[in-house]
Write a protein that holds these residues in place. Structure first.
Motif, mmCIF file in Angstrom:
data_model
loop_
_atom_site.group_PDB
_atom_site.id
_atom_site.type_symbol
_atom_site.label_atom_id
_atom_site.label_comp_id
_atom_site.label_asym_id
_atom_site.label_seq_id
_atom_site.Cartn_x
_atom_site.Cartn_y
_atom_site.Cartn_z
ATOM 1 N N THR A 126 25.398 -33.726 -23.658
ATOM 2 C CA THR A 126 24.556 -34.520 -24.554
ATOM 3 C C THR A 126 24.145 -33.674 -25.752
ATOM 4 O O THR A 126 24.223 -32.444 -25.723
ATOM 5 N N TRP A 127 23.697 -34.350 -26.789
ATOM 6 C CA TRP A 127 23.262 -33.705 -28.029
ATOM 7 C C TRP A 127 21.851 -34.176 -28.308
ATOM 8 O O TRP A 127 21.608 -35.380 -28.419
ATOM 9 N N THR A 128 20.894 -33.235 -28.397
ATOM 10 C CA THR A 128 19.497 -33.617 -28.485
ATOM 11 C C THR A 128 18.713 -32.786 -29.499
ATOM 12 O O THR A 128 19.113 -31.677 -29.849
ATOM 13 N N ALA A 129 17.592 -33.348 -29.918
ATOM 14 C CA ALA A 129 16.584 -32.652 -30.716
ATOM 15 C C ALA A 129 15.241 -33.277 -30.354
ATOM 16 O O ALA A 129 15.166 -34.475 -30.082
ATOM 17 N N THR A 130 14.196 -32.461 -30.336
ATOM 18 C CA THR A 130 12.859 -32.950 -30.008
ATOM 19 C C THR A 130 11.864 -32.425 -31.031
ATOM 20 O O THR A 130 11.901 -31.253 -31.407
ATOM 21 N N PHE A 131 10.973 -33.305 -31.460
ATOM 22 C CA PHE A 131 9.907 -32.961 -32.392
ATOM 23 C C PHE A 131 8.568 -33.347 -31.790
ATOM 24 O O PHE A 131 8.486 -34.234 -30.948
ATOM 25 N N ARG A 132 7.521 -32.711 -32.278
ATOM 26 C CA ARG A 132 6.177 -33.144 -31.954
ATOM 27 C C ARG A 132 5.699 -34.028 -33.098
ATOM 28 O O ARG A 132 5.884 -33.692 -34.275
ATOM 29 N N ALA A 133 5.114 -35.178 -32.765
ATOM 30 C CA ALA A 133 4.463 -36.024 -33.765
ATOM 31 C C ALA A 133 3.020 -35.533 -33.853
ATOM 32 O O ALA A 133 2.219 -35.754 -32.941
ATOM 33 N N LYS A 137 0.290 -32.800 -39.431
ATOM 34 C CA LYS A 137 1.468 -32.116 -39.956
ATOM 35 C C LYS A 137 2.750 -32.941 -39.892
ATOM 36 O O LYS A 137 3.784 -32.514 -40.388
ATOM 37 N N GLY A 138 2.724 -34.102 -39.255
ATOM 38 C CA GLY A 138 3.934 -34.921 -39.137
ATOM 39 C C GLY A 138 4.873 -34.391 -38.075
ATOM 40 O O GLY A 138 4.450 -34.078 -36.967
ATOM 41 N N LEU A 139 6.149 -34.265 -38.406
ATOM 42 C CA LEU A 139 7.160 -33.783 -37.461
ATOM 43 C C LEU A 139 7.146 -32.259 -37.424
ATOM 44 O O LEU A 139 7.425 -31.607 -38.421
ATOM 45 N N THR A 140 6.795 -31.709 -36.260
ATOM 46 C CA THR A 140 6.747 -30.263 -36.088
ATOM 47 C C THR A 140 7.510 -29.883 -34.820
ATOM 48 O O THR A 140 7.957 -30.754 -34.065
ATOM 49 N N SER A 141 7.601 -28.605 -34.567
ATOM 50 C CA SER A 141 8.239 -28.122 -33.351
ATOM 51 C C SER A 141 7.322 -28.401 -32.156
ATOM 52 O O SER A 141 6.106 -28.226 -32.251
ATOM 53 N N PRO A 142 7.893 -28.805 -31.010
ATOM 54 C CA PRO A 142 7.062 -29.015 -29.834
ATOM 55 C C PRO A 142 6.750 -27.706 -29.101
ATOM 56 O O PRO A 142 5.980 -27.688 -28.157
ATOM 57 N N GLU A 143 7.323 -26.604 -29.574
ATOM 58 C CA GLU A 143 7.120 -25.315 -28.924
ATOM 59 C C GLU A 143 5.634 -24.961 -28.877
ATOM 60 O O GLU A 143 4.929 -25.065 -29.866
#
Length: 149
Positions: A126-133, A137-143
């Motif tokens: 699979t091919w994925t990407a995840t963001f934090r809403a 700040k809008g779309l940020t890293s979920p790290e």
């Protein structure tokens, strides 16, 4: 006599080789290629206070923010299985359920990462990407995102 001794030795040597080549069986976890947004519902106020809309290319999904008592919520947008290692445009729009006003609006490009939920030699790929809403700040890293209030 030699033929009789060679046959059992040959059988033992084949058995030994097959024991060395054992592979780990694949699990059967299913997964989809997707871009996801995750958030803490408490960051957006009361129960279902906002509507979160996530779009990848021209495909959009939306849902309300959820209960502030929940540690986190998510919204995936499914992608074609054969999308591969590409970069896709992502748009986030968060609107107030009460007033209809836009609370957060952001866009970026997501570089998709290869995932193998059942191991590298097992399907699916699979091919994925995840963001934090994020509410500010809008779309940020979920790290580093804390899943507790």
């Amino acid at each position: 006599m030699r033929r009789v001794l060679l046959a059992p030795l040959f059988a033992v040597s084949l058995t030994g080789c097959s024991l060395l080549v054992q592979t780990t069986p694949c699990t059967e976890a299913d997964a989809d290629s997707q871009v996801s947004a995750v958030w803490r519902p408490a960051d957006f106020g009361g129960r279902d206070a906002v509507r979160i809309r996530l779009c990848v290319d021209d495909t959009c999904e939306e849902r309300t923010s959820g209960s502030p008592d929940d540690p986190f919520a998510s919204l995936p947008v499914r992608l074609p299985d054969d999308i591969g290692a590409s970069t896709v445009p992502v748009r986030l729009t968060v609107t107030s359920v009460k007033s209809g006003d836009t609370v957060v609006e952001d866009s970026t490009r997501a570089k998709l990462h290869e995932q193998h939920p059942n191991g590298t030699s097992c399907p699916p790929t699979t091919w994925t990407a995840t963001f934090r809403a994020h509410p500010d700040k809008g779309l940020t890293s979920p790290e580093g995102m804390k899943l507790q209030g």
